[in-house]
Scaffold this motif. Sequence first.
Motif, PDB file in Angstrom:
ATOM      1  N   SER A   1       0.855  -1.180   0.000  1.00 56.58           N
ATOM      2  CA  SER A   1       0.000   0.000   0.000  1.00 56.58           C
ATOM      3  C   SER A   1       0.895   1.235   0.000  1.00 56.58           C
ATOM      4  O   SER A   1       2.066   1.149   0.380  1.00 56.58           O
ATOM      5  N   PRO A   2       0.356   2.389  -0.415  1.00 56.64           N
ATOM      6  CA  PRO A   2       1.167   3.604  -0.430  1.00 56.64           C
ATOM      7  C   PRO A   2       1.331   4.176   0.971  1.00 56.64           C
ATOM      8  O   PRO A   2       0.528   3.904   1.869  1.00 56.64           O
ATOM      9  N   LEU A   3       2.372   4.958   1.164  1.00 56.36           N
ATOM     10  CA  LEU A   3       2.499   5.687   2.417  1.00 56.36           C
ATOM     11  C   LEU A   3       1.342   6.682   2.516  1.00 56.36           C
ATOM     12  O   LEU A   3       1.030   7.371   1.541  1.00 56.36           O
ATOM     13  N   PRO A   4       0.688   6.781   3.673  1.00 56.80           N
ATOM     14  CA  PRO A   4      -0.503   7.635   3.798  1.00 56.80           C
ATOM     15  C   PRO A   4      -0.155   9.090   4.153  1.00 56.80           C
ATOM     16  O   PRO A   4       0.210   9.386   5.287  1.00 56.80           O
ATOM     17  N   PHE A   5      -0.279   9.983   3.179  1.00 54.33           N
ATOM     18  CA  PHE A   5      -0.019  11.406   3.400  1.00 54.33           C
ATOM     19  C   PHE A   5      -1.331  12.174   3.463  1.00 54.33           C
ATOM     20  O   PHE A   5      -2.298  11.841   2.767  1.00 54.33           O
ATOM     21  N   ASP A   6      -1.358  13.234   4.287  1.00 54.66           N
ATOM     22  CA  ASP A   6      -2.534  14.100   4.309  1.00 54.66           C
ATOM     23  C   ASP A   6      -2.394  15.199   3.266  1.00 54.66           C
ATOM     24  O   ASP A   6      -1.431  15.215   2.477  1.00 54.66           O
ATOM     25  N   ALA A   7      -3.320  16.136   3.255  1.00 58.37           N
ATOM     26  CA  ALA A   7      -3.314  17.200   2.258  1.00 58.37           C
ATOM     27  C   ALA A   7      -2.092  18.106   2.396  1.00 58.37           C
ATOM     28  O   ALA A   7      -1.693  18.783   1.446  1.00 58.37           O
ATOM     29  N   GLU A   8      -1.485  18.125   3.589  1.00 61.59           N
ATOM     30  CA  GLU A   8      -0.305  18.955   3.825  1.00 61.59           C
ATOM     31  C   GLU A   8       0.990  18.232   3.479  1.00 61.59           C
ATOM     32  O   GLU A   8       2.083  18.793   3.619  1.00 61.59           O
ATOM     33  N   GLY A   9       0.879  16.995   3.046  1.00 59.85           N
ATOM     34  CA  GLY A   9       2.070  16.240   2.678  1.00 59.85           C
ATOM     35  C   GLY A   9       2.769  15.564   3.845  1.00 59.85           C
ATOM     36  O   GLY A   9       3.925  15.159   3.733  1.00 59.85           O
TER      37      GLY A   9
END
Length: 462
Positions: free
Chosen positions: A439-447
């Motif tokens: 799975s991808p690393l989980p980033f929020d809208a702020e990166g």
Amino acid sequence: MRTASHALKKGMTDISENYLNCGSREMTQLLSDVRLPQFYRVKQKFDGSHMTDEMIVSVLKGELREVLIVRKRAGNPGLCGMRIAVTAGSRGVANIALILKTIVSFLKENGAVPFIIPAMGSHGGATAEGQKNLLAGYGITEKSMGCPIESSMDVKKIGKTADGRDVFIDRMAAEADGIIVVGRIKPHTAFRGPYQSGLMKMMAIGLGKQYGASVCHAEGFQRMGYNVRTFGSAVIKHANILCGVGIVENAFDETRKIRVLPKEDIERVEPELLKEAAQHMPRILWPSCDVLIVDEIGKNFSGDGMDPNVTGSFATPYADGGIRAERICLLDLSPETHGNGMGTGMASVITRRIFDQLDVNTMYINAMTCKNLNGSRIPCVMINDKEAIQFCLKTCVQADRHRPKILRICNSQFVEYLWVSEALIEELPETAEIISGPSPLPFDAEGNLTDRLPRQRGQRFQ
């Protein structure tokens, strides 16, 4: 010094603000072609043998009784009425509050008058208050220990080394009727020798406060093995050392073994405990990677912020080991490090989050004392987690950009669980297992990453 430090930090902040205001868009665009791979969640398997709280209390009191009372019974009046200093260091030693409280309790039960002294060289900003505050962060307070904590930077000369140098230790320890030296034994982060981090170093440097630490570091880490042995031996000879309490931990930051050593046995037995500690310390099972991501660093994990015996990020050429990573990416400071970002200098990139937390005054005092500036430097600063990782990968010259080898750990003290990129899964060691993924690393809208790796044993992936 604090005013000058704040002015320096303000100047660095202004530079960082200028980048954020003017350069972040350009950087984001330059990094837009860096595609991060899918990751697996992996569990590494280590020997988890450890002592329970009940075992710690029972073993510690039993060995203290054997060393301090039974062996010395003939012609010895015992501990009654003796003022005894018990050392407490600055590292995040497992169960340290329980261990110190047990020692204090034993001494009081046998009529002694114990008190705790910080034995941590220049740490805590080289101030008595700062060192006492560090101990409080580990749950070591006068209330919890049931005895005074006497914190002072005053030292007293107690004698000379075999090669003629003056030896100083904490004044209150020097004037006590006895000293019990307590310390974790493990490989050091900057030098090698029969005595590294442990009881001899606690006596040579920890008890010496800022003055003694500076003297012991004066010749650099190339002479540290010699100086630890020479000054430690002199303290045993000239100070009222009653015994040493050596602690060995396992790969999960848990107490594996406790040995109470009579003063005359410390030099002989400590090297044996060091070998055992080296065999059971945490490690990353992969030999190399392109980018190593470390979620948090701090003095509670290692004197170098992140233990180079794990991360391979040595600040001197006098020690080696750990994983070989072309780039190291740091995301945050631990709360327990109180802004001391020692170790950032051994990274390739840090986040703005780390930069904003740095207490450069404390960092630079630490660097000045140990005579090594490498760990206190400030590397490239990126606006968020994602760009910090991308920047590392973008600047790798050995990586396959389509199949990069990336590892992510929480900190250097706890590496049971980690994120492993797809290319490295092909090299999965026999003593590791896949938990989930890819799975991808989980980033929020702020990166910034929205998950946190387990910080200690018993925790699970969020």
